[in-house]
Design a protein around this motif. Structure first.
Motif, PDB file in Angstrom:
ATOM      1  N   GLU A  43       0.766  -1.245  -0.017  1.00 12.34           N
ATOM      2  CA  GLU A  43      -0.030  -0.015  -0.006  1.00 12.34           C
ATOM      3  C   GLU A  43       0.820   1.227   0.103  1.00 12.34           C
ATOM      4  O   GLU A  43       1.813   1.272   0.772  1.00 12.34           O
ATOM      5  N   THR A  44       0.309   2.083  -0.557  1.00 16.27           N
ATOM      6  CA  THR A  44       0.769   3.596  -0.398  1.00 16.27           C
ATOM      7  C   THR A  44       0.028   4.601   0.343  1.00 16.27           C
ATOM      8  O   THR A  44      -1.070   4.175   0.831  1.00 16.27           O
ATOM      9  N   LEU A  45       0.229   5.621   0.576  1.00 16.10           N
ATOM     10  CA  LEU A  45      -0.241   6.611   1.543  1.00 16.10           C
ATOM     11  C   LEU A  45      -1.532   6.761   0.755  1.00 16.10           C
ATOM     12  O   LEU A  45      -2.569   6.821   1.818  1.00 16.10           O
ATOM     13  N   TRP A  46      -1.615   6.862  -0.356  1.00 17.26           N
ATOM     14  CA  TRP A  46      -2.773   7.254  -1.184  1.00 17.26           C
ATOM     15  C   TRP A  46      -3.967   5.954  -0.875  1.00 17.26           C
ATOM     16  O   TRP A  46      -4.976   6.428  -0.762  1.00 17.26           O
ATOM     17  N   SER A  47      -3.329   4.801  -1.160  1.00 13.56           N
ATOM     18  CA  SER A  47      -4.294   3.887  -1.143  1.00 13.56           C
ATOM     19  C   SER A  47      -4.882   3.568   0.438  1.00 13.56           C
ATOM     20  O   SER A  47      -6.027   3.056   0.578  1.00 13.56           O
ATOM     21  N   ILE A  48      -3.798   3.539   1.193  1.00  6.91           N
ATOM     22  CA  ILE A  48      -4.146   3.544   2.736  1.00  6.91           C
ATOM     23  C   ILE A  48      -5.537   4.748   2.981  1.00  6.91           C
ATOM     24  O   ILE A  48      -6.343   4.372   3.595  1.00  6.91           O
ATOM     25  N   ALA A  49      -5.110   5.860   2.530  1.00  8.11           N
ATOM     26  CA  ALA A  49      -6.026   7.018   2.932  1.00  8.11           C
ATOM     27  C   ALA A  49      -7.583   6.460   2.419  1.00  8.11           C
ATOM     28  O   ALA A  49      -8.474   6.603   2.951  1.00  8.11           O
ATOM     29  N   ASN A  50      -7.448   5.940   1.289  1.00  6.55           N
ATOM     30  CA  ASN A  50      -8.687   5.711   0.271  1.00  6.55           C
ATOM     31  C   ASN A  50      -9.268   4.762   1.047  1.00  6.55           C
ATOM     32  O   ASN A  50     -10.572   4.558   1.320  1.00  6.55           O
ATOM     33  N   ARG A  51      -8.652   3.754   1.625  1.00 11.30           N
ATOM     34  CA  ARG A  51      -9.092   2.331   2.363  1.00 11.30           C
ATOM     35  C   ARG A  51      -9.882   2.967   3.621  1.00 11.30           C
ATOM     36  O   ARG A  51     -10.872   2.126   3.980  1.00 11.30           O
ATOM     37  N   HIS A  52      -9.629   4.196   3.924  1.00 10.23           N
ATOM     38  CA  HIS A  52     -10.289   4.400   5.196  1.00 10.23           C
ATOM     39  C   HIS A  52     -11.460   5.737   4.814  1.00 10.23           C
ATOM     40  O   HIS A  52     -11.627   6.531   5.578  1.00 10.23           O
ATOM     41  N   GLY A  53     -11.643   5.831   3.641  1.00 10.76           N
ATOM     42  CA  GLY A  53     -12.765   6.618   3.196  1.00 10.76           C
ATOM     43  C   GLY A  53     -12.024   7.975   2.946  1.00 10.76           C
ATOM     44  O   GLY A  53     -12.978   9.149   2.793  1.00 10.76           O
ATOM     45  N   ARG A  54     -10.691   8.289   2.778  1.00 10.38           N
ATOM     46  CA  ARG A  54      -9.973   9.691   2.542  1.00 10.38           C
ATOM     47  C   ARG A  54      -9.690   9.715   1.075  1.00 10.38           C
ATOM     48  O   ARG A  54      -9.126   8.634   0.754  1.00 10.38           O
ATOM     49  N   ARG A  55     -10.101  10.761   0.486  1.00 14.23           N
ATOM     50  CA  ARG A  55      -9.667  10.962  -1.006  1.00 14.23           C
ATOM     51  C   ARG A  55      -7.743  11.504  -0.937  1.00 14.23           C
ATOM     52  O   ARG A  55      -7.735  12.066  -0.093  1.00 14.23           O
ATOM     53  N   ALA A  56      -7.335  11.307  -2.107  1.00 18.18           N
ATOM     54  CA  ALA A  56      -5.973  11.723  -2.021  1.00 18.18           C
ATOM     55  C   ALA A  56      -5.741  12.007  -3.528  1.00 18.18           C
ATOM     56  O   ALA A  56      -6.108  11.609  -4.547  1.00 18.18           O
ATOM     57  N   THR A  57      -4.644  13.069  -3.484  1.00 13.29           N
ATOM     58  CA  THR A  57      -3.941  13.637  -4.657  1.00 13.29           C
ATOM     59  C   THR A  57      -2.319  13.172  -4.535  1.00 13.29           C
ATOM     60  O   THR A  57      -2.015  13.523  -3.678  1.00 13.29           O
ATOM     61  N   ALA A  58      -2.128  12.680  -5.605  1.00 15.59           N
ATOM     62  CA  ALA A  58      -0.638  12.359  -5.845  1.00 15.59           C
ATOM     63  C   ALA A  58       0.003  12.719  -7.033  1.00 15.59           C
ATOM     64  O   ALA A  58      -0.192  12.268  -8.249  1.00 15.59           O
ATOM     65  N   LEU A  59       0.884  13.837  -6.926  1.00 19.08           N
ATOM     66  CA  LEU A  59       1.388  14.312  -8.158  1.00 19.08           C
ATOM     67  C   LEU A  59       3.092  14.198  -8.346  1.00 19.08           C
ATOM     68  O   LEU A  59       3.741  14.556  -7.554  1.00 19.08           O
ATOM     69  N   ASN A  60       3.426  13.614  -9.635  1.00 23.35           N
ATOM     70  CA  ASN A  60       4.757  13.632  -9.988  1.00 23.35           C
ATOM     71  C   ASN A  60       5.664  12.739  -9.012  1.00 23.35           C
ATOM     72  O   ASN A  60       6.909  12.589  -8.897  1.00 23.35           O
ATOM     73  N   PHE A  61       5.030  11.479  -8.522  1.00 23.92           N
ATOM     74  CA  PHE A  61       5.754  10.435  -7.678  1.00 23.92           C
ATOM     75  C   PHE A  61       6.160   9.345  -8.740  1.00 23.92           C
ATOM     76  O   PHE A  61       5.431   9.169  -9.831  1.00 23.92           O
ATOM     77  N   PRO A  62       7.353   8.856  -8.652  1.00 26.80           N
ATOM     78  CA  PRO A  62       7.856   7.811  -9.467  1.00 26.80           C
ATOM     79  C   PRO A  62       7.323   6.491  -9.413  1.00 26.80           C
ATOM     80  O   PRO A  62       6.365   6.425  -8.252  1.00 26.80           O
ATOM     81  N   ALA A  63       7.127   5.508 -10.262  1.00 25.31           N
ATOM     82  CA  ALA A  63       6.508   4.228 -10.032  1.00 25.31           C
ATOM     83  C   ALA A  63       4.984   4.218 -10.019  1.00 25.31           C
ATOM     84  O   ALA A  63       4.380   3.632  -9.299  1.00 25.31           O
ATOM     85  N   MET A  64       4.567   5.370 -10.663  1.00 25.13           N
ATOM     86  CA  MET A  64       3.094   5.462 -10.468  1.00 25.13           C
ATOM     87  C   MET A  64       2.326   5.498 -11.929  1.00 25.13           C
ATOM     88  O   MET A  64       1.166   5.765 -11.991  1.00 25.13           O
ATOM     89  N   HIS A  65       2.898   4.989 -12.750  1.00 30.12           N
ATOM     90  CA  HIS A  65       2.412   4.791 -14.164  1.00 30.12           C
ATOM     91  C   HIS A  65       2.445   3.479 -14.572  1.00 30.12           C
ATOM     92  O   HIS A  65       3.491   2.599 -14.417  1.00 30.12           O
ATOM     93  N   PRO A  66       1.414   2.769 -15.175  1.00 32.73           N
ATOM     94  CA  PRO A  66       0.025   3.179 -15.225  1.00 32.73           C
ATOM     95  C   PRO A  66      -0.509   3.764 -13.723  1.00 32.73           C
ATOM     96  O   PRO A  66      -0.264   3.189 -12.854  1.00 32.73           O
ATOM     97  N   PRO A  67      -1.232   4.725 -13.792  1.00 33.10           N
ATOM     98  CA  PRO A  67      -1.842   5.238 -12.587  1.00 33.10           C
ATOM     99  C   PRO A  67      -2.676   4.292 -11.872  1.00 33.10           C
ATOM    100  O   PRO A  67      -3.437   3.379 -12.331  1.00 33.10           O
ATOM    101  N   PRO A  68      -2.419   4.047 -10.499  1.00 32.38           N
ATOM    102  CA  PRO A  68      -3.064   3.131  -9.747  1.00 32.38           C
ATOM    103  C   PRO A  68      -4.674   3.695  -9.542  1.00 32.38           C
ATOM    104  O   PRO A  68      -5.097   5.084  -9.517  1.00 32.38           O
ATOM    105  N   ALA A  69      -5.501   2.760  -9.152  1.00 34.53           N
ATOM    106  CA  ALA A  69      -7.058   3.088  -8.844  1.00 34.53           C
ATOM    107  C   ALA A  69      -7.234   3.653  -7.490  1.00 34.53           C
ATOM    108  O   ALA A  69      -7.564   3.458  -6.630  1.00 34.53           O
TER     109      ALA A  69
END
Lengths: 531, 99
Positions: free
Chosen positions: A93-119
């Motif tokens: 898990e990344t910070l964004w997927s953990i946040a999503n799992r707890h019902g929090r939305r996330a924005t992630a710009l310009n991080f490596p290893a993020m393409h194709p973009p995760p759901a």
């Protein structure tokens, strides 16, 4: 109300050069933020390199446990050929997927290893995507058109262009410096405009961005940013280039101020870097050293530079240029300083506990530790790491057999240069293990200067600041001393039980259970990595 | 699921190429003899995007880097759509072995 966090990633940031810039008045906002924040030097991963380091920062896991080791990865289990990493290489898990799992939305710009973009429920624009196909890389898909139409962002400019990026390590002609610096100034403006728009039009609970122009400038223009390294600091071209570099940092400071202002006083703000920076004047041409010492044999039609020195070759140039049957070790990428061992012309895939494998590694380590500068006779290699020392975890087989840490923490050359160790004509910048961590906002001990913390600690600290529990798979620890005592008592750290979280980013796996761990342990033992 | 035929792979590849090429406004006909670089204006960096899209579609890895490196020994300019179809089809794994 949900507690929110803004993560401002400053690629290559180090207190060593930021504090002089603050003192000079180039980055006044950063100076005020640092003064009001709790801060610490941040120990990066080994080697301190952008893709594994940022991935560790946003997962709280070490490279052997998230699977990202370099900009590229072997194309298959036994292959020497390397392909660019993708989000499919990232496990956990990344910070964004953990946040999503707890019902929090996330924005992630310009991080490596993020393409194709995760759901991700929120917005993702991956870093290190060529501008030519960034349209396909943003998530949600309509974001590309929204950014262009509603925010006038030149989205293609957010991408990278390989010919331009390589100048950061290969160098360039004098007349190319100015347009190259301006390219990064303009690209950073577009990232800022994109995030400012998103924070206004579609705010999320967790907002994260990497500003990576500084890393590029620091590589090529170190002497312009750190006058202590400049041979003639009053020279007119130097003054001009320094002015351009300082323009970059002035603008970056204004971006940080605007984004922190947009986030508001109730938002926790974290500034962190993937690694630090410092000067280098030495170049170790690793394949040349391997050839000189009998570990590598070039084919009769192998690559050759003549007298020109280079840093980078395409991996296939190296592989095709080898006499593979007679080669025992080769370096393929100039980024992670890795050495791959060969047996009978192929990657060594078993028998890691054999005397032959261990003896080969010992000879390489001993030899490399004795590589010396031609001018002073000083050693150039601080340490040679085996992969079980730094990449323990389920993905260690994707990692090179050995990783070379230079005395100045710099990068090696993989080109066939005329000499193994040379002194560079010009001092350049190179990564250093200590980056920055600073946290401000509710409950934070403003002005606290903490001891060195691990890059693995950033993700759990952000989760804790957001009021989220820490997944069991996270290796790092919350930087609790960054918070006031009263706040800590009111907000104790909560850990999830093992098995509560999906283990894989794509959701295909489960949290590593005892059986899986046992299987990995057996595999490591079979490979000779555990007693 | 049955292994895709070469014709299905060709159709998949054309769809991917059309999607990728949208950004440089290619709208011509794509045939098996269409050349990737000459006719479609693919650049070397597009090989990464192409490989990524194909791997995503079929849910498996392909040794593209090794393939493209061998091509450079011939003339990469001559690479046809059918060559890529043959390569993909030749490396498709049965569904049960995909990792």
């Amino acid at each position: 109300m949900n507690r929110q966090c803004l993560l401002l990633g400053l690629d290559g940031a180090s207190f060593d050069y930021l504090e002089p810039l603050i003192r000079e008045g180039v980055m006044p906002f950063l100076g005020r933020f640092f003064a009001s924040a709790a801060r610490a030097p941040l120990q990066s991963v080994v080697p301190p390199l952008t893709p594994p380091a940022w991935t560790s920062l946003v997962t709280g896991r070490s490279p052997g446990r998230h699977g990202i080791f370099d900009f590229a990865a072997p194309e298959g289990p036994g292959s020497l050929f390397q392909r660019m990493i993708s989000s499919r290489d990232l496990s956990g898990e990344t910070l964004w997927s953990i946040a999503n799992r707890h019902g929090r939305r996330a924005t992630a710009l310009n991080f490596p290893a993020m393409h194709p973009p995760p759901a991700v429920d929120g917005c993702v624009i991956p870093g290190w995507v060529p501008g030519r196909w960034i349209r396909r890389a943003v998530r949600p898909a309509e974001l590309f058109d929204r950014l262009k139409k509603e925010a006038d962002v030149q989205v293609e400019a957010l991408g990278y262009w390989p010919d331009q990026e390589s100048k950061a390590i290969e160098g360039c002609r004098r007349e190319e410096y100015e347009p190259w610096i301006r390219l990064h100034i303009e690209r950073e403006r577009e990232w800022f405009r994109a995030l400012r728009y998103l924070m206004t039009a579609d705010p999320t609970d967790l907002t994260a961005i990497v500003f990576d122009g500084a890393d590029k400038l620091l590589h090529l223009c170190w002497t312009s940013i750190d006058p202590r390294s400049a041979p003639e600091p009053s020279e007119a071209p130097f003054v001009h280039l320094r002015g351009l570099c300082l323009q970059y940092f002035r603008e970056l400071d204004s971006f940080l101020e605007a984004l922190v202002g947009l986030a508001g006083p109730e938002t926790t703000v974290v500034m962190a870097s993937d690694h630090g920076f410092g000067p280098t004047d030495t170049l170790l041409s690793l394949n040349t050293w391997l050839a000189e010492n009998g570990f590598l044999v070039w084919a009769s039609d192998g690559p050759h530079n003549g007298e020109a020195e280079r840093v980078h070759y395409a991996t296939h140039e190296i592989i095709r240029g080898l006499d593979r049957a007679r080669t025992q070790a080769v370096a393929l990428m100039p980024s992670a300083n890795g050495i791959w061992l060969l047996k009978d012309g192929e990657r060594w895939r078993e028998g890691f506990d054999s005397d032959e494998y261990r003896s080969l590694r010992v000879r390489l380590v001993e030899g490399l530790l004795d590589a010396r500068r031609p001018d002073t006779g000083e050693r150039v290699v601080r340490r040679v790491w085996t992969r079980e020392e730094i990449f323990a975890g389920p993905f260690f087989e994707r990692a090179p057999d050995l990783t070379v840490e230079l005395v100045d923490s710099g990068h090696v050359s993989v080109a066939r240069n005329s000499r193994a160790v040379t002194v560079r004509a010009q001092v350049m910048g190179c990564h250093r293990p200590l980056g920055v961590f600073a946290i401000g906002g509710p409950g934070v001990r403003g002005g606290a200067q903490l001891g060195v913390r691990s890059i693995l600690d950033v993700a759990p600290t952000i989760l804790h600041a957001m009021g989220l529990p820490i997944p069991a798979a996270v290796e790092g620890h919350v930087v609790e001393e960054a918070f006031e005592r009263d706040w800590r008592q009111a907000h104790p750290v909560v850990h999830e039980r093992a098995g509560a979280a999906p283990d894989a980013e794509n959701g295909s796996g489960e949290e590593m259970d005892a059986q899986s761990r046992e299987q990995i342990a057996r595999r490591l033992k079979a490979l000779g990595y555990m007693g | 699921m049955d292994q895709p035929t070469k014709e299905q792979v060709f159709n998949d590849l054309v769809k991917i190429i059309r999607d990728l090429a949208e950004d440089w406004e290619f709208s011509g006909e794509i045939t098996p003899d269409t050349t990737m670089l000459g006719d479609l204006s693919f650049e070397s960096i597009d090989a990464v995007a192409l490989a990524s899209a194909i791997e995503e579609l079929y849910g498996q890895s392909f040794p593209f880097a090794e393939y493209f490196s061998q091509l450079e020994e011939r003339k990469i300019e001559d690479l046809r759509v059918q060559d890529v179809v043959d390569f993909i089809h030749g490396h498709l794994q049965p569904a049960e072995t995909k990792g």
